[in-house]
Design an enzyme around this catalytic site. Structure first.
Site, PDB file in Angstrom:
ATOM      1  N   ASP A  25      11.803   5.076   7.723  1.00 55.70           N
ATOM      2  CA  ASP A  25      10.708   6.055   7.659  1.00 55.70           C
ATOM      3  C   ASP A  25      10.731   6.804   6.325  1.00 55.70           C
ATOM      4  O   ASP A  25      11.787   6.989   5.727  1.00 55.70           O
ATOM      5  CB  ASP A  25      10.853   7.050   8.830  1.00 55.70           C
ATOM      6  CG  ASP A  25       9.561   7.815   9.071  1.00 55.70           C
ATOM      7  OD1 ASP A  25       8.485   7.358   8.615  1.00 55.70           O
ATOM      8  OD2 ASP A  25       9.625   8.885   9.714  1.00 55.70           O
ATOM      9  N   GLY A  26       9.559   7.230   5.893  1.00 59.48           N
ATOM     10  CA  GLY A  26       9.463   8.058   4.690  1.00 59.48           C
ATOM     11  C   GLY A  26       8.784   7.389   3.502  1.00 59.48           C
ATOM     12  O   GLY A  26       8.711   7.983   2.419  1.00 59.48           O
ATOM     13  N   GLY A  28       5.590   6.787   2.981  1.00 65.25           N
ATOM     14  CA  GLY A  28       4.372   7.502   2.593  1.00 65.25           C
ATOM     15  C   GLY A  28       4.700   8.752   1.790  1.00 65.25           C
ATOM     16  O   GLY A  28       4.088   9.018   0.740  1.00 65.25           O
ATOM     17  N   ARG A  38      -0.030   5.378  -0.597  1.00 64.33           N
ATOM     18  CA  ARG A  38       1.026   5.142   0.403  1.00 64.33           C
ATOM     19  C   ARG A  38       1.596   3.721   0.327  1.00 64.33           C
ATOM     20  O   ARG A  38       2.789   3.502   0.511  1.00 64.33           O
ATOM     21  CB  ARG A  38       0.492   5.417   1.808  1.00 64.33           C
ATOM     22  CG  ARG A  38       0.200   6.894   2.082  1.00 64.33           C
ATOM     23  CD  ARG A  38      -0.382   7.069   3.485  1.00 64.33           C
ATOM     24  NE  ARG A  38       0.554   6.579   4.496  1.00 64.33           N
ATOM     25  CZ  ARG A  38       1.538   7.314   5.033  1.00 64.33           C
ATOM     26  NH1 ARG A  38       1.697   8.577   4.677  1.00 64.33           N
ATOM     27  NH2 ARG A  38       2.341   6.792   5.926  1.00 64.33           N
ATOM     28  N   HIS A  42       5.380   1.636   0.651  1.00 68.24           N
ATOM     29  CA  HIS A  42       5.731   0.502   1.514  1.00 68.24           C
ATOM     30  C   HIS A  42       6.285  -0.655   0.677  1.00 68.24           C
ATOM     31  O   HIS A  42       7.222  -1.332   1.092  1.00 68.24           O
ATOM     32  CB  HIS A  42       4.509   0.036   2.312  1.00 68.24           C
ATOM     33  CG  HIS A  42       3.987   1.079   3.268  1.00 68.24           C
ATOM     34  ND1 HIS A  42       4.815   1.800   4.090  1.00 68.24           N
ATOM     35  CD2 HIS A  42       2.724   1.512   3.529  1.00 68.24           C
ATOM     36  CE1 HIS A  42       4.083   2.647   4.818  1.00 68.24           C
ATOM     37  NE2 HIS A  42       2.814   2.496   4.493  1.00 68.24           N
ATOM     38  N   SER A  71       3.953  -0.034  17.842  1.00 65.23           N
ATOM     39  CA  SER A  71       2.709  -0.243  18.604  1.00 65.23           C
ATOM     40  C   SER A  71       1.784   0.962  18.461  1.00 65.23           C
ATOM     41  O   SER A  71       0.609   0.889  18.802  1.00 65.23           O
ATOM     42  CB  SER A  71       3.034  -0.526  20.075  1.00 65.23           C
ATOM     43  OG  SER A  71       4.037   0.345  20.560  1.00 65.23           O
ATOM     44  N   ARG A  76      -3.099   4.441  12.508  1.00 68.08           N
ATOM     45  CA  ARG A  76      -3.246   4.800  11.092  1.00 68.08           C
ATOM     46  C   ARG A  76      -4.598   4.315  10.561  1.00 68.08           C
ATOM     47  O   ARG A  76      -5.237   3.465  11.186  1.00 68.08           O
ATOM     48  CB  ARG A  76      -2.105   4.150  10.294  1.00 68.08           C
ATOM     49  CG  ARG A  76      -0.776   4.755  10.685  1.00 68.08           C
ATOM     50  CD  ARG A  76       0.323   4.313   9.772  1.00 68.08           C
ATOM     51  NE  ARG A  76       1.536   5.016  10.161  1.00 68.08           N
ATOM     52  CZ  ARG A  76       2.584   5.200   9.395  1.00 68.08           C
ATOM     53  NH1 ARG A  76       2.590   4.733   8.172  1.00 68.08           N
ATOM     54  NH2 ARG A  76       3.632   5.854   9.829  1.00 68.08           N
ATOM     55  N   LEU A 136      24.218 -13.653   9.325  1.00 69.51           N
ATOM     56  CA  LEU A 136      23.621 -12.365   9.742  1.00 69.51           C
ATOM     57  C   LEU A 136      22.289 -12.687  10.402  1.00 69.51           C
ATOM     58  O   LEU A 136      21.593 -13.601   9.967  1.00 69.51           O
ATOM     59  CB  LEU A 136      23.395 -11.503   8.486  1.00 69.51           C
ATOM     60  CG  LEU A 136      22.510 -10.257   8.597  1.00 69.51           C
ATOM     61  CD1 LEU A 136      23.223  -9.175   9.403  1.00 69.51           C
ATOM     62  CD2 LEU A 136      22.174  -9.706   7.202  1.00 69.51           C
ATOM     63  N   ARG A 193      17.998   6.492  11.174  1.00 71.50           N
ATOM     64  CA  ARG A 193      16.606   6.821  10.871  1.00 71.50           C
ATOM     65  C   ARG A 193      16.573   7.603   9.572  1.00 71.50           C
ATOM     66  O   ARG A 193      17.202   8.661   9.454  1.00 71.50           O
ATOM     67  CB  ARG A 193      15.951   7.653  11.975  1.00 71.50           C
ATOM     68  CG  ARG A 193      14.472   7.935  11.614  1.00 71.50           C
ATOM     69  CD  ARG A 193      13.663   8.601  12.695  1.00 71.50           C
ATOM     70  NE  ARG A 193      12.260   8.665  12.278  1.00 71.50           N
ATOM     71  CZ  ARG A 193      11.212   8.539  13.076  1.00 71.50           C
ATOM     72  NH1 ARG A 193      11.408   8.341  14.356  1.00 71.50           N
ATOM     73  NH2 ARG A 193       9.990   8.610  12.602  1.00 71.50           N
TER      74      ARG A 193
HETATM   75  C1  IPE Z   1       8.317   4.892  13.119  1.00 68.03           C
HETATM   76  O1  IPE Z   1       7.822   5.646  12.068  1.00 68.03           O
HETATM   77  C2  IPE Z   1       7.840   3.474  13.015  1.00 68.03           C
HETATM   78  C3  IPE Z   1       8.305   2.718  11.876  1.00 68.03           C
HETATM   79  C4  IPE Z   1       9.159   3.067  10.952  1.00 68.03           C
HETATM   80  C5  IPE Z   1       7.801   1.378  11.805  1.00 68.03           C
HETATM   81  P1  IPE Z   1       6.522   6.556  12.224  1.00 68.03           P
HETATM   82  O2  IPE Z   1       6.341   7.214  10.916  1.00 68.03           O
HETATM   83  O3  IPE Z   1       5.393   5.751  12.736  1.00 68.03           O
HETATM   84  O4  IPE Z   1       6.977   7.580  13.347  1.00 68.03           O
HETATM   85  P2  IPE Z   1       6.359   8.997  13.760  1.00 68.03           P
HETATM   86  O5  IPE Z   1       4.892   8.803  13.936  1.00 68.03           O
HETATM   87  O6  IPE Z   1       6.659   9.959  12.663  1.00 68.03           O
HETATM   88  O7  IPE Z   1       7.077   9.363  15.030  1.00 68.03           O
HETATM   89  C1  IPE Z   2       7.535   4.132   7.516  1.00 67.62           C
HETATM   90  O1  IPE Z   2       7.074   5.005   6.543  1.00 67.62           O
HETATM   91  C2  IPE Z   2       6.879   2.793   7.444  1.00 67.62           C
HETATM   92  C3  IPE Z   2       5.929   2.521   8.536  1.00 67.62           C
HETATM   93  C4  IPE Z   2       5.721   3.239   9.581  1.00 67.62           C
HETATM   94  C5  IPE Z   2       5.178   1.287   8.410  1.00 67.62           C
HETATM   95  P1  IPE Z   2       5.838   5.938   6.806  1.00 67.62           P
HETATM   96  O2  IPE Z   2       4.599   5.206   6.372  1.00 67.62           O
HETATM   97  O3  IPE Z   2       5.820   6.408   8.201  1.00 67.62           O
HETATM   98  O4  IPE Z   2       6.130   7.130   5.803  1.00 67.62           O
HETATM   99  P2  IPE Z   2       5.896   8.676   6.074  1.00 67.62           P
HETATM  100  O5  IPE Z   2       6.601   9.034   7.342  1.00 67.62           O
HETATM  101  O6  IPE Z   2       4.420   8.866   6.186  1.00 67.62           O
HETATM  102  O7  IPE Z   2       6.487   9.330   4.889  1.00 67.62           O
HETATM  103 MG    MG Z   3       6.595   8.037   9.147  1.00 70.84          MG
END
Ligand code: IPE
Ligand code: IPE
Ligand code: MG
Length: 255
Positions: A25-26, A28, A38, A42, A71, A76, A136, A193
């Protein structure tokens, strides 16, 4: 007095987790901080996937499960969803051969059909190509949800009950578990996470029941080897008790 399970089940002490599950996560926020779209986050995230796979292979981790698209991520903006699907397709085209050369098995979990025929076909081909690799196993969770996983197992069990193949009273956690994703793998030892949020976001709900949880504020595109080593260090310092007392665990370690 009876106990619910017969064996004491104190697993072997392993300093290296056998199975690591990651919510990446993170991406974006990483891009936003740089004034980038964004999708740039990715793309950078995909580079970190490569690094993470390498680090796991070098360290002796046997299974790495990565949450790539939940899911709920369909909520988005359509454009971001499309770009994420394109990036996944691009990764399949460019990374699978390298994984295969490195004796790494590739699998996915989740409802892949919704990503379209082309992606589903590429996934099947990659899974077939790498099926016998042993160093792996990298599992990508795509259009995956923990609740979807459990509901799907229930559907399968209900089908069997209707067909008279199983009696409802014979359904136990052990039976249900067999119908879940990753049922053939050891449960994750370590969950990581990135991105600072401290939640599971519908990842492996059942499978994480006894997993050690590690949260870091590092954004996924910044999660390098140093961060990975810090997570492993945190894991090594923990005592996993699985319901036992600390004294029981220590006694089991001494024999
Ligand atoms: C969880 O991240 C899903 C993935 C990393 C694929 P999200 O960014 O979607 O989670 P929430 O919405 O902050 O809980
Ligand atoms: C996780 O990063 C990747 C996916 C959910 C696909 P985010 O896209 O959720 O990034 P933030 O949380 O918005 O920073
Ligand atoms: Mg996120």
């Amino acid at each position: 007095m009876t106990t619910t399970d017969s064996a004491p089940k104190i697993p072997a002490d392993r300093s290296i987790p056998e199975h690591i599950a990651v919510i990446m996560d993170g991406n974006g926020r990483w891009a936003k901080a740089r004034g980038l779209p964004r999708i740039a986050g990715h793309r950078k995230g995909l580079e970190m996937v490569r690094e993470m796979v390498k680090a796991c292979a070098e360290t002796g981790v046997r299974h790495l499960t990565l949450f790539a698209f939940s899911s709920e991520n369909w909520r988005r903006p359509e454009r971001e969803v499309q770009l994420l699907m394109d990036l996944f397709g691009f990764a399949l085209d460019n990374e699978v051969a390298k994984l295969h050369t490195n004796n790494i098995r590739f699998r996915t979990i989740g409802d892949i059909a919704r990503f379209g025929n082309t992606v589903a076909r590429k996934v099947r081909e990659a899974e077939l190509l790498t099926a016998n690799n042993t160093r792996l196993q990298v599992t990508i969770a795509v259009n995956y949800g923990g609740r979807w996983d459990i509901a799907r197992a229930c559907i399968e069990l209900a089908r069997r009950a209707v067909a008279g193949e199983i009696r409802p009273e014979d359904i136990s956690p052990e039976v249900l578990q067999q119908f879940l994703s990753l049922s053939d793998l050891p449960e994750p030892d370590l969950f990581i996470r990135t991105g600072g949020e401290q939640r599971i976001s519908n990842f492996l709900l059942w499978q994480l029941a006894y997993t050690e949880l590690y949260f870091t504020t590092a954004l996924w595109p910044d999660f390098g080897r140093t961060e990975f080593d810090a997570a492993l260090k945190s894991y090594v310092g923990r005592q996993r008790r699985f319901g036992h007392t600390g004294e029981q665990i220590e006694a089991a370690r001494r024999v």
